[in-house]
Design a protein around this motif. Structure first.
Motif, short mmCIF file in Angstrom:
data_model
loop_
_atom_site.label_atom_id
_atom_site.label_comp_id
_atom_site.label_asym_id
_atom_site.label_seq_id
_atom_site.Cartn_x
_atom_site.Cartn_y
_atom_site.Cartn_z
N LEU A 12 0.85 -1.18 0.00
CA LEU A 12 0.00 0.00 0.00
C LEU A 12 0.89 1.23 0.00
O LEU A 12 1.60 1.50 0.97
N ASN A 13 0.88 1.97 -1.11
CA ASN A 13 1.53 3.26 -1.12
C ASN A 13 0.65 4.22 -0.33
O ASN A 13 -0.54 4.37 -0.61
N HIS A 203 5.17 0.47 -9.65
CA HIS A 203 3.97 1.09 -9.11
C HIS A 203 2.81 0.91 -10.09
O HIS A 203 2.99 1.07 -11.30
N VAL A 204 1.63 0.62 -9.55
CA VAL A 204 0.48 0.39 -10.42
C VAL A 204 -0.70 1.27 -10.02
O VAL A 204 -0.92 1.57 -8.85
N SER A 205 -1.43 1.67 -11.04
CA SER A 205 -2.73 2.34 -10.96
C SER A 205 -3.30 2.18 -12.37
O SER A 205 -2.95 1.22 -13.05
N ASP A 206 -4.15 3.09 -12.83
CA ASP A 206 -4.64 2.96 -14.20
C ASP A 206 -4.89 4.33 -14.80
O ASP A 206 -5.03 5.33 -14.08
N TRP A 207 -4.92 4.37 -16.13
CA TRP A 207 -5.15 5.61 -16.88
C TRP A 207 -6.57 5.55 -17.42
O TRP A 207 -6.86 4.81 -18.34
N VAL A 208 -7.45 6.34 -16.80
CA VAL A 208 -8.84 6.34 -17.22
C VAL A 208 -9.04 7.36 -18.35
O VAL A 208 -8.27 8.31 -18.48
N MET A 220 -8.31 3.24 -10.35
CA MET A 220 -8.08 1.93 -9.76
C MET A 220 -7.73 0.94 -10.87
O MET A 220 -8.23 1.05 -11.99
N MET A 221 -6.88 0.00 -10.58
CA MET A 221 -6.47 -0.99 -11.57
C MET A 221 -7.71 -1.65 -12.19
O MET A 221 -8.61 -2.08 -11.47
N GLY A 222 -7.73 -1.69 -13.52
CA GLY A 222 -8.87 -2.26 -14.23
C GLY A 222 -9.86 -1.25 -14.73
O GLY A 222 -10.74 -1.58 -15.53
N ASP A 223 -9.74 0.00 -14.28
CA ASP A 223 -10.68 1.03 -14.70
C ASP A 223 -10.20 1.80 -15.92
O ASP A 223 -10.89 2.71 -16.38
N GLY A 224 -9.03 1.46 -16.43
CA GLY A 224 -8.47 2.22 -17.54
C GLY A 224 -7.87 1.35 -18.62
O GLY A 224 -8.30 0.22 -18.82
N ILE A 265 -8.56 -2.75 -3.48
CA ILE A 265 -7.19 -2.83 -3.99
C ILE A 265 -6.77 -4.29 -4.14
O ILE A 265 -6.21 -4.70 -5.16
N LYS A 266 -7.01 -5.09 -3.13
CA LYS A 266 -6.64 -6.51 -3.20
C LYS A 266 -7.35 -7.21 -4.35
O LYS A 266 -6.74 -7.99 -5.10
N GLU A 267 -8.64 -6.95 -4.49
CA GLU A 267 -9.42 -7.59 -5.55
C GLU A 267 -8.90 -7.23 -6.93
O GLU A 267 -8.64 -8.09 -7.77
N ARG A 268 -8.68 -5.93 -7.16
CA ARG A 268 -8.23 -5.48 -8.47
C ARG A 268 -6.77 -5.88 -8.74
O ARG A 268 -6.40 -6.14 -9.88
#
Length: 273
Positions: A12-13, A203-208, A220-224, A265-268
């Motif tokens: 968790l950042n 580092h991970v996130s997403d580009w929506v 959130m991961m999976g939203d972009g 976060i865990k799920e995605r």
């Protein structure tokens, strides 16, 4: 490309749950069984260095990195010295907190001379690296998306970060691959391979689409649109098997209760990383 089967590398950042103080973030990680945390200096300062160290240690968490050092270019020699002194403090804090990675957000040009600013970054890292080595800390150069060149960092591609890092021993200076900042780069996968042995963080996130805000618009991961699993596979092939930090600047995520945010976060993470 195999999916991740566990959360044993999940970190968790702290900025992802920015509304939580140090104690609350640590407790949320423990409840969610997230084994890693990435700390931010302003959060450490709020709680105090000794108390932050105690909270993390007593919870059994591991610290994947400390953010941030950098912001090297300055308008005057006096200001530049102040920034270097602050970076030395950041190194000392990282060592005290038990992480060997200080993330560098290198900083913008104080005027319009971007070439000079980049040279300043190069010189500053060369000056800081021996001090960091003496404390067992590695400097992780994180390239930021070009849209941040004017206000956050003049290091904007993984190629630039690699070129800087290659001037030093891999045990001293490396790179941080943040999916949000580098996903668009047509040279990305060649540069990840070039960084073999020097990758200090992922580092991970997403580009929506469309991006709602330049700073606060990470998804959130999976939203972009980012191929997160492909990128994770590439950094692993290049030798990185360390913690994977979820770093999301997003007010909707910030406004979620901590336990709810960690559950999502865990799920995605398992679904998309």
């Amino acid at each position: 490309m195999e999916p991740l089967r566990s959360i044993d590398r999940l970190s968790l950042n702290q900025i992802t749950t920015d509304r939580l103080n140090m104690s609350e973030a640590v407790e949320a990680c423990v409840r969610a069984e997230v084994p890693w945390i990435a700390l931010w200096r302003h959060k450490v300062a709020e709680a105090g260095l000794a108390e932050s160290k105690r909270l993390v240690r007593d919870a059994g968490l591991r610290v994947s990195s400390l953010c941030r050092g950098g912001y090297f270019p300055a308008a005057t020699a006096t200001e530049r010295k102040k920034r270097m002194d602050d970076n030395r403090r950041a190194v000392e804090e990282a060592a005290e907190l038990g992480t060997d990675v200080l993330v560098l957000v290198c900083g913008p040009a104080p005027d319009r001379d971007i070439d000079f600013a980049r040279k300043t970054v190069e010189e500053a890292i060369a000056e800081l690296a021996p001090f960091a080595r003496s404390h067992g800390v590695k400097l992780g150069i994180e390239p930021l998306h070009p849209m941040y060149a004017a206000e956050r960092s003049v290091i904007n591609t993984l190629a630039q970060a690699n070129t800087l890092a290659e001037q030093h021993d891999p045990q001293d200076v490396g790179v941080v691959v943040d999916a949000f900042h580098v996903w668009w780069d047509p040279e990305l996968y060649g540069q990840i391979e070039r960084a073999r042995g020097r990758i200090l963080g992922f580092h991970v996130s997403d580009w929506v689409v469309p991006v709602p805000d330049l700073l606060m618009g990470r998804g959130m991961m999976g939203d972009g649109v980012i191929e997160l699993r492909r990128m994770r596979h590439a950094v692993e092939v290049a030798g990185y098997t360390g913690a994977i930090e979820v770093e999301i600047f997003n007010r909707q995520v910030w406004d979620m209760p901590g336990d709810e945010a960690l559950a999502l976060i865990k799920e995605r993470y398992l679904q998309h990383v």
